[in-house]
Design an enzyme around this catalytic site. Structure first.
Site, PDB file in Angstrom:
ATOM      1  CB  CYS A  42      16.189   6.177  -4.856  1.00  0.00           C
ATOM      2  SG  CYS A  42      16.076   7.138  -3.342  1.00  0.00           S
ATOM      3  CB  SER A  89       7.778  10.423  -4.030  1.00  0.00           C
ATOM      4  OG  SER A  89       8.862  10.592  -4.915  1.00  0.00           O
ATOM      5  CB  THR A 127      -0.907   0.019   1.253  1.00  0.00           C
ATOM      6  OG1 THR A 127      -0.069  -0.223   2.400  1.00  0.00           O
ATOM      7  CG2 THR A 127      -1.987  -1.034   1.177  1.00  0.00           C
ATOM      8  CG  HIS A 157      15.746  11.324  -5.889  1.00  0.00           C
ATOM      9  ND1 HIS A 157      14.569  11.844  -5.401  1.00  0.00           N
ATOM     10  CD2 HIS A 157      16.132  10.375  -4.989  1.00  0.00           C
ATOM     11  CE1 HIS A 157      14.252  11.238  -4.271  1.00  0.00           C
ATOM     12  NE2 HIS A 157      15.172  10.336  -4.002  1.00  0.00           N
TER      13      HIS A 157
HETATM   14  P1  NAP Z   1       5.275   4.359   2.665  1.00  0.00           P
HETATM   15  O1  NAP Z   1       4.630   5.017   1.518  1.00  0.00           O
HETATM   16  O2  NAP Z   1       5.209   4.999   3.995  1.00  0.00           O
HETATM   17  O3  NAP Z   1       4.679   2.859   2.767  1.00  0.00           O
HETATM   18  C1  NAP Z   1       5.084   1.976   3.775  1.00  0.00           C
HETATM   19  C2  NAP Z   1       4.524   0.589   3.478  1.00  0.00           C
HETATM   20  O4  NAP Z   1       5.023  -0.342   4.460  1.00  0.00           O
HETATM   21  C3  NAP Z   1       3.000   0.523   3.578  1.00  0.00           C
HETATM   22  O5  NAP Z   1       2.519  -0.434   2.662  1.00  0.00           O
HETATM   23  C4  NAP Z   1       2.808   0.049   5.004  1.00  0.00           C
HETATM   24  O6  NAP Z   1       1.582  -0.601   5.203  1.00  0.00           O
HETATM   25  C5  NAP Z   1       3.923  -0.965   5.099  1.00  0.00           C
HETATM   26  N1  NAP Z   1       4.243  -1.263   6.491  1.00  0.00           N
HETATM   27  C6  NAP Z   1       4.526  -0.398   7.474  1.00  0.00           C
HETATM   28  N2  NAP Z   1       4.727  -1.066   8.642  1.00  0.00           N
HETATM   29  C7  NAP Z   1       4.569  -2.365   8.350  1.00  0.00           C
HETATM   30  C8  NAP Z   1       4.646  -3.547   9.135  1.00  0.00           C
HETATM   31  N3  NAP Z   1       4.930  -3.523  10.434  1.00  0.00           N
HETATM   32  N4  NAP Z   1       4.425  -4.737   8.521  1.00  0.00           N
HETATM   33  C9  NAP Z   1       4.129  -4.783   7.203  1.00  0.00           C
HETATM   34  N5  NAP Z   1       4.046  -3.693   6.411  1.00  0.00           N
HETATM   35  C10 NAP Z   1       4.265  -2.494   6.987  1.00  0.00           C
HETATM   36  O7  NAP Z   1       6.818   4.128   2.386  1.00  0.00           O
HETATM   37  P2  NAP Z   1       7.567   3.895   0.998  1.00  0.00           P
HETATM   38  O8  NAP Z   1       8.018   5.186   0.469  1.00  0.00           O
HETATM   39  O9  NAP Z   1       6.779   2.999   0.114  1.00  0.00           O
HETATM   40  O10 NAP Z   1       8.882   3.179   1.508  1.00  0.00           O
HETATM   41  C11 NAP Z   1       8.853   1.964   2.200  1.00  0.00           C
HETATM   42  C12 NAP Z   1      10.281   1.525   2.463  1.00  0.00           C
HETATM   43  O11 NAP Z   1      10.923   1.252   1.212  1.00  0.00           O
HETATM   44  C13 NAP Z   1      11.158   2.590   3.117  1.00  0.00           C
HETATM   45  O12 NAP Z   1      11.052   2.566   4.523  1.00  0.00           O
HETATM   46  C14 NAP Z   1      12.521   2.214   2.639  1.00  0.00           C
HETATM   47  O13 NAP Z   1      13.099   1.246   3.496  1.00  0.00           O
HETATM   48  C15 NAP Z   1      12.257   1.625   1.285  1.00  0.00           C
HETATM   49  N6  NAP Z   1      12.531   2.619   0.224  1.00  0.00           N
HETATM   50  C16 NAP Z   1      13.602   2.419  -0.507  1.00  0.00           C
HETATM   51  C17 NAP Z   1      13.935   3.328  -1.484  1.00  0.00           C
HETATM   52  C18 NAP Z   1      15.181   3.125  -2.245  1.00  0.00           C
HETATM   53  O14 NAP Z   1      15.910   4.063  -2.296  1.00  0.00           O
HETATM   54  N7  NAP Z   1      15.425   1.989  -2.849  1.00  0.00           N
HETATM   55  C19 NAP Z   1      13.154   4.434  -1.732  1.00  0.00           C
HETATM   56  C20 NAP Z   1      12.036   4.626  -0.968  1.00  0.00           C
HETATM   57  C21 NAP Z   1      11.743   3.711   0.014  1.00  0.00           C
HETATM   58  P3  NAP Z   1       0.296   0.157   5.855  1.00  0.00           P
HETATM   59  O15 NAP Z   1      -0.496   0.681   4.699  1.00  0.00           O
HETATM   60  O16 NAP Z   1      -0.413  -0.940   6.564  1.00  0.00           O
HETATM   61  O17 NAP Z   1       0.809   1.224   6.757  1.00  0.00           O
HETATM   62  O1  3JN Z   2      14.648   9.804   0.929  1.00  0.00           O
HETATM   63  C1  3JN Z   2      14.789   9.296  -0.175  1.00  0.00           C
HETATM   64  O2  3JN Z   2      14.718   9.973  -1.203  1.00  0.00           O
HETATM   65  C2  3JN Z   2      15.064   7.855  -0.293  1.00  0.00           C
HETATM   66  C3  3JN Z   2      14.738   7.176   0.954  1.00  0.00           C
HETATM   67  C4  3JN Z   2      14.983   5.928   1.167  1.00  0.00           C
HETATM   68  C5  3JN Z   2      14.712   5.321   2.449  1.00  0.00           C
HETATM   69  C6  3JN Z   2      13.720   5.838   3.278  1.00  0.00           C
HETATM   70  C7  3JN Z   2      13.479   5.280   4.519  1.00  0.00           C
HETATM   71  C8  3JN Z   2      14.222   4.226   4.956  1.00  0.00           C
HETATM   72  C9  3JN Z   2      15.448   4.224   2.869  1.00  0.00           C
HETATM   73  C10 3JN Z   2      16.457   3.624   1.962  1.00  0.00           C
HETATM   74  O3  3JN Z   2      16.042   2.969   1.016  1.00  0.00           O
HETATM   75  O4  3JN Z   2      17.654   3.789   2.159  1.00  0.00           O
HETATM   76  C11 3JN Z   2      15.217   3.700   4.136  1.00  0.00           C
HETATM   77  C12 3JN Z   2      16.009   2.560   4.650  1.00  0.00           C
HETATM   78  O5  3JN Z   2      15.616   1.434   4.359  1.00  0.00           O
HETATM   79  O6  3JN Z   2      17.001   2.790   5.337  1.00  0.00           O
END
Ligand code: NAP
Ligand code: 3JN
Length: 346
Positions: A130, A160, A13, A250
């Site tokens: 990212c 985002s 989600t 970005h």
């Molecule tokens: P987001 O929009 O806040 O979405 C978080 C997602 O995680 C929602 O689906 C949420 O579900 C779910 N979640 C939260 N707590 C949970 C739990 N205890 N068990 C299962 N699911 C849970 O965040 P996002 O931007 O999609 O990012 C999510 C994560 O992806 C980040 O924290 C980061 O680690 C990673 N990320 C990586 C990159 C990258 O650079 N590769 C970029 C962005 C994010 P609910 O709807 O139930 O709250």
């Molecule tokens: O802030 C951004 O533009 C990228 C964010 C990535 C991010 C956000 C929350 C937690 C990360 C990540 O992918 O490094 C994390 C994390 O998993 O540490």
């Protein structure tokens, strides 16, 4: 017979999960079933996949009993808790968080750069940050052609990257300021940090929390991950990561020093012209250069503003832009899954 896969999306989600689902619909992966997982908050919510309604379930260890590929993007603590359990139950985990990126036995992969590393996986594969992904995808062809000694990057990152709540905060705050109404920052620069600041009409030089050396974690991720992906600890990397009021895409101002002497900006352009996943947009006379608003929604990494440094003969400047939720997160993960299948690894 073509193999077909049961794919789970953890964080279905969220901002990244939503993109993963859309990309999975068109991926080169034969999908027999999908399972969408979230926290208890969203369990029961209905999402659509290829025209069918799928009910989101709460992620639990048992959720992975029958899963072949698990795409995780629900934060580091969820990955730390559930990714090893999913791998133990036979799934190959592609993890979007920083939880395992620097672990020695976990490949950290950008397919255009180090696809070969996937072969060494032990159940968990990490998707880089990212900001790192778009930078290394653009720098790898240059490194291959001329060597790479040093990288100094300043980022201009979209909200985002901080999830759905950050996108909402930017939109609501912008509206409040335009309407001359009061507002109270709750999310940026980092939801879990002590202070929050205005992001609309502002630039915040903090992404993730600060580490002991006064760099932020985002900056240290760029530094450490670049060396791991390029398999070269000798590359000198420094980063300054800045959040700006853009929803998607970005941008990065990148200064590099290469190993080879006598290289021209045209030769750098030539190295990037046909590079996989890279689009050269570099025509200053016609004001052509990459922009976040144009990169949003696209899978490629866009590169422009290539110029030789005026003092350092081996120095060059570049402007690198990509959609942070696509190549920076969801698309890179799907590419990893497609590559695992293409290479016969799963
Ligand atoms: P987001 O929009 O806040 O979405 C978080 C997602 O995680 C929602 O689906 C949420 O579900 C779910 N979640 C939260 N707590 C949970 C739990 N205890 N068990 C299962 N699911 C849970 O965040 P996002 O931007 O999609 O990012 C999510 C994560 O992806 C980040 O924290 C980061 O680690 C990673 N990320 C990586 C990159 C990258 O650079 N590769 C970029 C962005 C994010 P609910 O709807 O139930 O709250
Ligand atoms: O802030 C951004 O533009 C990228 C964010 C990535 C991010 C956000 C929350 C937690 C990360 C990540 O992918 O490094 C994390 C994390 O998993 O540490």
């Amino acid at each position: 017979m073509t193999k077909s896969y049961h794919v789970a999306v953890v964080g279905a989600t969220g901002a990244v999960g939503t993109q993963m689902i859309q990309l999975l619909e068109k991926a080169a992966i034969e999908i027999k079933q999908v399972t969408f997982l979230s926290s208890a908050r969203s369990a029961g919510k209905k999402l659509t996949f290829k025209g069918k309604e799928i009910t989101v379930q709460e992620a639990k260890p048992e959720s992975f009993d029958d899963i072949d590929i698990a795409l995780f993007s629900a934060g580091g603590s969820v990955s730390k808790q559930l990714a090893p359990q999913a791998a133990e139950r036979g799934a190959v985990v592609i993890d979007n968080t920083s939880a395992f990126r620097m672990a020695e036995d976990v490949p950290l992969v950008v397919p255009e750069v180090n696809e070969h590393a996937l072969k060494a996986h032990h159940g968990i594969i990490a998707n880089p940050n990212c900001s790192t992904i778009q930078m290394v995808a653009a720098l790898e062809p240059i490194r291959q052609a001329f060597g790479l000694k040093r990288v100094i990057v300043s980022t201009y990152q979209a909200v985002s990257g901080s999830g759905v709540s950050a996108i909402n905060e930017l939109k609501e705050q912008s509206q409040a300021i335009l309407n001359d109404e009061p507002f109270s920052p709750q999310v940026m620069p980092v939801k879990g940090d002590k202070k929050h600041y205005q992001i609309a009409f502002n630039a915040l030089p903090q992404i993730d929390v600060f580490t002991e050396n006064d760099y932020t974690y985002e900056e240290m991720k760029m530094i450490n991950e670049t060396k791991k992906i390029m398999e070269d600890d000798a590359i000198q990397v420094a980063a300054t990561c800045v959040r700006i009021p853009v929803v998607s895409g970005h941008s990065e101002s990148v200064y590099i020093e290469i190993d080879k002497s006598g290289v021209t900006a045209d030769q750098i352009r030539a190295a990037l012209k046909d590079a996989p996943g890279v689009v050269l947009q570099d025509d200053p006379a016609n004001q052509v250069y990459p922009q976040a608003s144009e990169a949003a929604g696209k899978k490629e990494v866009f590169v422009g503003r290539i110029r030789a440094d005026l003092d350092q003969p081996k120095g060059f400047h570049l402007w690198i832009v990509s959609d942070n939720l696509l190549k920076g997160a969801a698309w890179n993960s799907i590419q990893i899954a497609e590559s695992l299948i293409k290479q016969g690894i799963i």
